[in-house]
Every structure is written in structure tokens, then in C-alpha cells.
Design a protein around this motif. Structure first.
Motif, PDB file in Angstrom:
ATOM      1  N   PHE A 142      28.847  30.779  18.319  1.00  0.00           N
ATOM      2  CA  PHE A 142      27.597  31.519  18.423  1.00  0.00           C
ATOM      3  C   PHE A 142      26.475  30.502  18.465  1.00  0.00           C
ATOM      4  CE2 PHE A 142      23.826  33.553  16.554  1.00  0.00           C
ATOM      5  CZ  PHE A 142      23.712  34.670  17.387  1.00  0.00           C
ATOM      6  N   ASN A 143      25.743  30.476  19.582  1.00  0.00           N
ATOM      7  CA  ASN A 143      24.649  29.525  19.749  1.00  0.00           C
ATOM      8  C   ASN A 143      23.353  30.185  19.281  1.00  0.00           C
ATOM      9  OD1 ASN A 143      22.962  27.442  20.437  1.00  0.00           O
ATOM     10  ND2 ASN A 143      23.783  27.182  22.502  1.00  0.00           N
ATOM     11  N   ASN A 144      22.770  29.651  18.219  1.00  0.00           N
ATOM     12  CA  ASN A 144      21.575  30.249  17.640  1.00  0.00           C
ATOM     13  C   ASN A 144      20.354  30.110  18.539  1.00  0.00           C
ATOM     14  OD1 ASN A 144      22.469  31.042  14.773  1.00  0.00           O
ATOM     15  ND2 ASN A 144      23.199  28.929  14.960  1.00  0.00           N
ATOM     16  N   PHE A 145      20.390  29.192  19.519  1.00  0.00           N
ATOM     17  CA  PHE A 145      19.257  29.035  20.425  1.00  0.00           C
ATOM     18  C   PHE A 145      19.099  30.252  21.336  1.00  0.00           C
ATOM     19  CE2 PHE A 145      19.487  24.326  19.679  1.00  0.00           C
ATOM     20  CZ  PHE A 145      18.185  24.203  19.192  1.00  0.00           C
ATOM     21  N   ASN A 146      20.205  30.714  21.917  1.00  0.00           N
ATOM     22  CA  ASN A 146      20.107  31.878  22.808  1.00  0.00           C
ATOM     23  C   ASN A 146      20.737  33.129  22.207  1.00  0.00           C
ATOM     24  OD1 ASN A 146      22.855  31.331  23.052  1.00  0.00           O
ATOM     25  ND2 ASN A 146      22.708  30.562  25.153  1.00  0.00           N
ATOM     26  N   GLU A 147      21.239  33.021  20.957  1.00  0.00           N
ATOM     27  CA  GLU A 147      21.839  34.153  20.235  1.00  0.00           C
ATOM     28  C   GLU A 147      22.929  34.835  21.053  1.00  0.00           C
ATOM     29  OE1 GLU A 147      18.550  36.633  19.000  1.00  0.00           O
ATOM     30  OE2 GLU A 147      18.245  35.411  17.209  1.00  0.00           O
ATOM     31  N   ARG A 148      23.835  34.007  21.575  1.00  0.00           N
ATOM     32  CA  ARG A 148      24.939  34.538  22.377  1.00  0.00           C
ATOM     33  C   ARG A 148      26.265  34.024  21.852  1.00  0.00           C
ATOM     34  NH1 ARG A 148      24.713  33.814  28.644  1.00  0.00           N
ATOM     35  NH2 ARG A 148      26.713  34.825  28.298  1.00  0.00           N
ATOM     36  N   TYR A 149      27.288  34.889  21.943  1.00  0.00           N
ATOM     37  CA  TYR A 149      28.655  34.492  21.634  1.00  0.00           C
ATOM     38  C   TYR A 149      29.333  33.981  22.897  1.00  0.00           C
ATOM     39  CZ  TYR A 149      28.754  36.535  16.943  1.00  0.00           C
ATOM     40  OH  TYR A 149      28.520  36.804  15.618  1.00  0.00           O
ATOM     41  N   HIS A 150      30.136  32.949  22.737  1.00  0.00           N
ATOM     42  CA  HIS A 150      30.961  32.422  23.820  1.00  0.00           C
ATOM     43  C   HIS A 150      32.378  32.271  23.281  1.00  0.00           C
ATOM     44  CE1 HIS A 150      27.395  31.198  26.269  1.00  0.00           C
ATOM     45  NE2 HIS A 150      26.854  31.078  25.064  1.00  0.00           N
ATOM     46  N   ALA A 306      25.033  25.632  16.854  1.00  0.00           N
ATOM     47  CA  ALA A 306      26.110  26.601  17.008  1.00  0.00           C
ATOM     48  C   ALA A 306      27.095  26.595  15.843  1.00  0.00           C
ATOM     49  CB  ALA A 306      26.866  26.330  18.314  1.00  0.00           C
ATOM     50  N   ASN A 307      27.606  27.777  15.552  1.00  0.00           N
ATOM     51  CA  ASN A 307      28.671  27.976  14.568  1.00  0.00           C
ATOM     52  C   ASN A 307      29.956  28.335  15.312  1.00  0.00           C
ATOM     53  OD1 ASN A 307      26.530  27.740  12.854  1.00  0.00           O
ATOM     54  ND2 ASN A 307      26.619  29.823  12.053  1.00  0.00           N
ATOM     55  N   PHE A 308      31.055  27.666  14.963  1.00  0.00           N
ATOM     56  CA  PHE A 308      32.342  27.888  15.611  1.00  0.00           C
ATOM     57  C   PHE A 308      33.321  28.563  14.648  1.00  0.00           C
ATOM     58  CE2 PHE A 308      30.420  24.711  18.182  1.00  0.00           C
ATOM     59  CZ  PHE A 308      31.010  24.759  19.440  1.00  0.00           C
ATOM     60  N   GLY A 309      34.256  29.299  15.235  1.00  0.00           N
ATOM     61  CA  GLY A 309      35.287  29.920  14.425  1.00  0.00           C
ATOM     62  C   GLY A 309      36.429  30.439  15.273  1.00  0.00           C
ATOM     63  N   ILE A 310      37.333  31.159  14.641  1.00  0.00           N
ATOM     64  CA  ILE A 310      38.501  31.748  15.300  1.00  0.00           C
ATOM     65  C   ILE A 310      38.409  33.262  15.218  1.00  0.00           C
ATOM     66  CG2 ILE A 310      41.009  32.081  15.117  1.00  0.00           C
ATOM     67  CD1 ILE A 310      40.512  29.424  16.219  1.00  0.00           C
ATOM     68  N   THR A 311      38.669  33.919  16.333  1.00  0.00           N
ATOM     69  CA  THR A 311      38.814  35.363  16.336  1.00  0.00           C
ATOM     70  C   THR A 311      40.117  35.691  17.073  1.00  0.00           C
ATOM     71  OG1 THR A 311      37.732  37.474  16.860  1.00  0.00           O
ATOM     72  CG2 THR A 311      37.470  35.671  18.466  1.00  0.00           C
TER      73      THR A 311
END
Length: 317
Positions: A142-150, A306-311
Motif C-alpha cells: 500500500f503506497n501512502n503517496f497515492n493511497e493505492r494497493y498493488h 509503502a507498507n508490504f505484506g501477504i494476502t
């Protein structure tokens, strides 16, 4: 309950060969009276939009067991997963549909990791006979600059790797590409090494903070493979609930060249300017505009906080 397949085809995958594969698959589905409907993508990111609409229309349909069937490569599958995730983020009443894949792209790294047959008949038969839905790990940030998930199936990269992919997409000599692949690849590496670019990176790995001033390559891997099915991060696996991180610093051009060659040979380097981590919690900050890529697809230039994780997503094979 009868299964219905909501099929998404990328006709340009693998230099257009997937369109021929689709015609053969369609004939087989018709001959066996399989319940399906299909959409053919017409432009970049069209698969994402098609999936968002499929999810809205059929997510809560109780009449059929609906399955999203993707015919394409890693990029198409990534778009389908991203489209479904975005639809559910915007409407929490929706549920994710199980996804299946017939690998028909140039890069089928996810299919290799999942041991999906290369042969379309075997892959299709496996899907039609399957009664099991698996929960598969994928990476996200999740990129806090554009508030989008990738989301990424295999990897997300910033720096050298992205520049390498960008130069590949601009190389239009098809005959040369087909006949001198190794020479072309080596030439692209040399060109990008000559123009290598550094950037600052602040990173937190499982709560431990570090700062690097001369990074040339940052890569986050969910699976072990990179371009051309090269096993570049052997310890990474979609069966693990963790991400693997690689940071390469620029100490001098000769060492960087040696480190990159080792990576592309699938060797795990112990050089001091290359850092590897396995983590569940990852945060990065890059204040400069840098090019990135996800699953060998270009992201363009971005600032990163950005914050990274697993889904997970539901998958049938």
C-alpha cells in the motif's frame, strides 16, 4: 452445483500465440458442453476492469459455482487478481471468486511455481476435474503517496531490474530478438550498468530500521522467479507466509556487475553490499522518483512510502 467459467483471454500474450490457444480451448469447451462466457482484452489493464465487473455481477450468484478462468501469462493473472481485490475493497459485501489459470504467456513464472502443466489440454483438464479450492499467498503493498494497493504474484522491483525491463520493452527488432536472445539480454544488462542509477532507501524489516544512501536495486519476492523463468531468489516461495527482500548497494561498478551476474545465474551472493531478509512486516520509504515493476510489468515512476505484506486469493488447479 454446476460450474460456470468466466473466461478472460489476453490475445496478445506470448506475441499473440495465446489467441490460437484460445480457439483450441473454445472448441474443446463447446464439444464438451461446458458452461462458460468469455471476454477478450483489448487494451492494457482491460483484464482488471473486466474482472471488477465480473466480481460485481457474479460474486454473490448462488445459481452456479463461478470460476474466473484466465488465459494468459503472469501479467494478465496479476490484473485479474488486482481487479477482484479492488472490487471487494470498494464493496465489502462482495466475495472473491476462485481463479484458475491456463498459462499462455511468455513469462509463466507463477504457473511453474504452482506446477501447472505447460500443455493447455492438460491444464484445462486439470481445472475441469478439480474440486478443490486452494488459498494461495501473494504479496501486496500500500503506497501512502497515492493511497493505492498493488499486488504481486512473483516479485516487485525498484531500480536496476525495472530499468532493465523498460529497455526491453523499447527494443523492437523482432528478428534480432528471436535469433540472438542471449546476446540481446547481455547487451541490455551492459547498457543499464553503464547508466546505473542510485537512490536513497529507508527500510523497516520486522521493526528493525535501516538506511541506505546508494541503492541500485531493491527487490521484494513472493516467489523465486524473475524474467525468463530465472530462479533468482531460491529461498522465496508462495507456500511461505513471508516476503524475501534483496537490497543491492553500489560500492563500485565492478562489484555491482559481479553481483548482478550472480543473481541472473541464480546464485545466492554473500557479497557485503548485497543484503537479504525474510520478513512478515516491511516498510520502505524512497523520497526520489524511481521506476518500479510488478511481475515484469512496468509501474512507471513513483515516490514510495509503502507498507508490504501477504494476502491470499482463491485458486483452482
Amino acid at each position: 452445483m454446476q460450474a460456470r467459467y468466466l473466461i478472460i483471454i489476453n490475445p496478445t500474450a506470448n506475441d499473440g500465440k495465446s489467441a490460437d490457444v484460445w480457439q483450441l480451448i473454445k472448441n474443446t469447451l463447446d464439444a464438451n458442453n461446458i458452461n462458460y462466457q468469455y471476454r477478450i482484452t483489448e487494451y492494457h489493464n482491460h483484464a482488471r476492469l473486466i474482472t471488477e465487473q465480473y466480481t460485481k455481477d457474479y460474486s454473490n450468484d448462488k445459481q452456479f459455482n463461478n470460476v474466473l478462468l484466465v488465459i494468459g501469462g503472469d501479467g494478465t493473472l496479476n490484473q485479474v487478481i488486482s481487479g477482484q481485490k479492488n472490487a471487494i475493497l470498494n464493496n465489502h459485501k462482495l466475495i472473491d471468486l476462485p481463479i484458475a489459470l491456463i498459462p499462455a504467456g511468455k513469462n509463466n513464472n507463477f504457473a511453474i511455481e504452482m506446477k501447472i502443466p505447460k500443455n493447455w489440454q492438460a491444464a484445462l483438464q486439470q481445472i475441469l476435474n478439480s474440486t478443490q479450492v486452494n488459498s494461495i499467498n501473494i504479496g501486496y503493498y500500500f503506497n501512502n503517496f497515492n493511497e493505492r494497493y498493488h499486488y504481486f504474484l512473483n516479485n516487485m522491483g525498484i531500480g536496476f531490474e525495472s530499468n532493465l525491463l523498460s529497455s526491453k520493452s523499447r527494443f523492437h527488432w523482432k528478428w534480432f530478438q528471436n535469433h540472438f536472445k542471449r546476446i540481446r539480454r547481455f547487451w541490455r544488462i551492459l547498457v543499464n550498468l553503464y547508466a546505473i542509477h542510485e537512490f536513497p532507501l529507508s527500510i523497516s524489516v520486522n521493526g528493525e530500521k535501516s538506511h541506505f544512501t546508494r541503492v541500485v536495486w531493491l527487490a521484494i519476492y513472493n516467489g523465486p522467479y524473475f524474467d525468463n523463468n530465472k530462479k533468482i531468489m531460491p529461498n522465496a516461495s508462495i507456500s511461505k507466509s513471508a516476503l524475501n527482500v534483496m537490497i543491492m548497494e553500489n560500492k563500485n561498478i565492478l562489484l555491482v556487475t559481479w553481483g548482478i551476474l550472480l543473481m541472473f545465474l541464480g546464485k545466492r551472493s554473500k557479497l557485503k553490499f548485497m543484503h537479504s531478509f525474510e520478513c512478515n512486516n516491511l516498510k520502505i520509504s524512497i523520497p526520489s522518483l524511481e521506476y518500479g515493476n510488478i511481475d515484469n510489468e512496468e509501474l512507471g515512476g513513483h515516490f514510495y512510502n509503502a507498507n508490504f505484506g501477504i494476502t491470499t486469493f482463491k485458486f483452482i488447479k
